[in-house]
Design a protein around this motif. Structure first.
Motif, PDB file in Angstrom:
ATOM      1  N   ALA A  10       0.012  15.312  49.934  1.00  0.00           N
ATOM      2  CA  ALA A  10       0.637  15.418  48.613  1.00  0.00           C
ATOM      3  C   ALA A  10      -0.238  14.750  47.557  1.00  0.00           C
ATOM      4  N   LEU A  11      -0.772  13.579  47.869  1.00  0.00           N
ATOM      5  CA  LEU A  11      -1.637  12.884  46.918  1.00  0.00           C
ATOM      6  C   LEU A  11      -2.873  13.715  46.605  1.00  0.00           C
ATOM      7  N   GLN A  12      -3.483  14.296  47.609  1.00  0.00           N
ATOM      8  CA  GLN A  12      -4.678  15.107  47.385  1.00  0.00           C
ATOM      9  C   GLN A  12      -4.371  16.316  46.508  1.00  0.00           C
ATOM     10  N   ILE A  13      -3.224  16.906  46.709  1.00  0.00           N
ATOM     11  CA  ILE A  13      -2.829  18.057  45.889  1.00  0.00           C
ATOM     12  C   ILE A  13      -2.560  17.604  44.457  1.00  0.00           C
ATOM     13  N   LEU A  14      -1.809  16.530  44.290  1.00  0.00           N
ATOM     14  CA  LEU A  14      -1.517  16.030  42.942  1.00  0.00           C
ATOM     15  C   LEU A  14      -2.800  15.650  42.210  1.00  0.00           C
ATOM     16  N   TYR A  15      -3.725  15.058  42.900  1.00  0.00           N
ATOM     17  CA  TYR A  15      -5.011  14.680  42.319  1.00  0.00           C
ATOM     18  C   TYR A  15      -5.763  15.924  41.833  1.00  0.00           C
ATOM     19  N   GLN A  16      -5.803  16.945  42.687  1.00  0.00           N
ATOM     20  CA  GLN A  16      -6.500  18.179  42.323  1.00  0.00           C
ATOM     21  C   GLN A  16      -5.832  18.860  41.129  1.00  0.00           C
ATOM     22  N   VAL A  17      -4.524  18.912  41.128  1.00  0.00           N
ATOM     23  CA  VAL A  17      -3.792  19.528  40.019  1.00  0.00           C
ATOM     24  C   VAL A  17      -4.043  18.738  38.736  1.00  0.00           C
ATOM     25  N   ASP A  18      -4.037  17.420  38.838  1.00  0.00           N
ATOM     26  CA  ASP A  18      -4.246  16.555  37.677  1.00  0.00           C
ATOM     27  C   ASP A  18      -5.637  16.750  37.086  1.00  0.00           C
ATOM     28  N   LEU A  19      -6.643  16.808  37.929  1.00  0.00           N
ATOM     29  CA  LEU A  19      -8.014  16.890  37.424  1.00  0.00           C
ATOM     30  C   LEU A  19      -8.444  18.288  37.009  1.00  0.00           C
ATOM     31  N   ALA A  77      -7.580   8.328  38.297  1.00  0.00           N
ATOM     32  CA  ALA A  77      -6.679   9.450  38.594  1.00  0.00           C
ATOM     33  C   ALA A  77      -5.953   9.251  39.922  1.00  0.00           C
ATOM     34  N   VAL A  78      -6.617   8.651  40.879  1.00  0.00           N
ATOM     35  CA  VAL A  78      -5.980   8.396  42.171  1.00  0.00           C
ATOM     36  C   VAL A  78      -4.806   7.437  41.989  1.00  0.00           C
ATOM     37  N   ASP A  79      -5.041   6.340  41.291  1.00  0.00           N
ATOM     38  CA  ASP A  79      -3.976   5.358  41.079  1.00  0.00           C
ATOM     39  C   ASP A  79      -2.797   5.982  40.336  1.00  0.00           C
ATOM     40  N   ARG A  80      -3.096   6.729  39.301  1.00  0.00           N
ATOM     41  CA  ARG A  80      -2.062   7.375  38.489  1.00  0.00           C
ATOM     42  C   ARG A  80      -1.202   8.293  39.361  1.00  0.00           C
ATOM     43  N   ASN A  81      -1.820   9.061  40.225  1.00  0.00           N
ATOM     44  CA  ASN A  81      -1.067  10.002  41.051  1.00  0.00           C
ATOM     45  C   ASN A  81      -0.338   9.318  42.201  1.00  0.00           C
ATOM     46  N   ILE A  82      -0.889   8.235  42.716  1.00  0.00           N
ATOM     47  CA  ILE A  82      -0.168   7.452  43.731  1.00  0.00           C
ATOM     48  C   ILE A  82       1.124   6.913  43.125  1.00  0.00           C
ATOM     49  N   MET A  83       1.028   6.378  41.915  1.00  0.00           N
ATOM     50  CA  MET A  83       2.226   5.831  41.270  1.00  0.00           C
ATOM     51  C   MET A  83       3.228   6.920  40.929  1.00  0.00           C
ATOM     52  N   ARG A  84       2.768   8.065  40.461  1.00  0.00           N
ATOM     53  CA  ARG A  84       3.681   9.175  40.182  1.00  0.00           C
ATOM     54  C   ARG A  84       4.452   9.550  41.450  1.00  0.00           C
ATOM     55  N   LEU A  85       3.734   9.679  42.539  1.00  0.00           N
ATOM     56  CA  LEU A  85       4.338  10.061  43.810  1.00  0.00           C
ATOM     57  C   LEU A  85       5.380   9.035  44.249  1.00  0.00           C
ATOM     58  N   PHE A 112      -7.408   5.444  49.494  1.00  0.00           N
ATOM     59  CA  PHE A 112      -8.035   6.373  48.555  1.00  0.00           C
ATOM     60  C   PHE A 112      -8.492   5.740  47.245  1.00  0.00           C
ATOM     61  N   GLY A 113      -7.979   4.574  46.928  1.00  0.00           N
ATOM     62  CA  GLY A 113      -8.265   3.959  45.643  1.00  0.00           C
ATOM     63  C   GLY A 113      -9.468   3.044  45.662  1.00  0.00           C
ATOM     64  N   GLY A 114      -9.660   2.370  44.553  1.00  0.00           N
ATOM     65  CA  GLY A 114     -10.760   1.435  44.402  1.00  0.00           C
ATOM     66  C   GLY A 114     -10.389   0.056  44.922  1.00  0.00           C
TER      67      GLY A 114
END
Length: 144
Positions: A10-19, A77-85, A112-114
């Motif tokens: 789900a995170l990978q999909i949200l990341y791709q959609v976001d970017l 973007a990873v952090d943003r999408n992790i929090m959204r999820l 996945f994050g920094g």
């Protein structure tokens, strides 16, 4: 593999959609790992993706209200999408305890994050779970 793997997908999909702005179904078709996910876990990943996207504006309002020094556009973007999820799980999935949503988000951030992602994600989500009712106004008017 279970729900943790579904959250990773789900995170990978949200990341791709976001970017990229790709439609979620298209993003699912481009992720080769999806073929290795059991059907029930893939169904859970889809619920997470489409639920998160359906409430993205409200979820972003919650994040923006708590991350005073980091506007959404400046966040990784990873952090943003992790929090959204995680916030989707906290506010819209009664079957998932808040502590589980936060723990899973922190683990995703570690993977996945920094370097500081897990602390940042935990800090934002921790503020939400202390008093989730304080943030319900972010969802007003969206037909929750």
């Amino acid at each position: 593999m279970g729900r943790r793997r579904a959250r990773e997908v789900a995170l990978q999909i949200l990341y791709q959609v976001d970017l990229t702005g790709a439609p979620p179904e298209e993003a699912f078709s481009f992720l080769p790992e999806v073929t290795f996910v059991e059907e029930k876990d893939l169904a859970f990943a889809r619920e997470l993706v489409f639920g998160t996207l359906a409430h993205r504006e409200a979820l972003d309002r919650v994040i923006a209200g708590l991350s005073h020094d980091w506007p959404l556009y400046r966040m990784a973007a990873v952090d943003r999408n992790i929090m959204r999820l995680a916030l989707y799980e906290i506010f819209h999935r009664e079957d998932i305890p808040n502590s589980v949503a936060v723990n899973e988000a922190v683990e995703l951030a570690k993977t996945f994050g920094g370097h500081d992602s897990s602390r940042f994600v935990n800090g934002i989500l921790g503020q939400v779970v202390k008093d989730p009712g304080r943030f319900l106004a972010a969802f007003e008017g969206e037909g929750k």
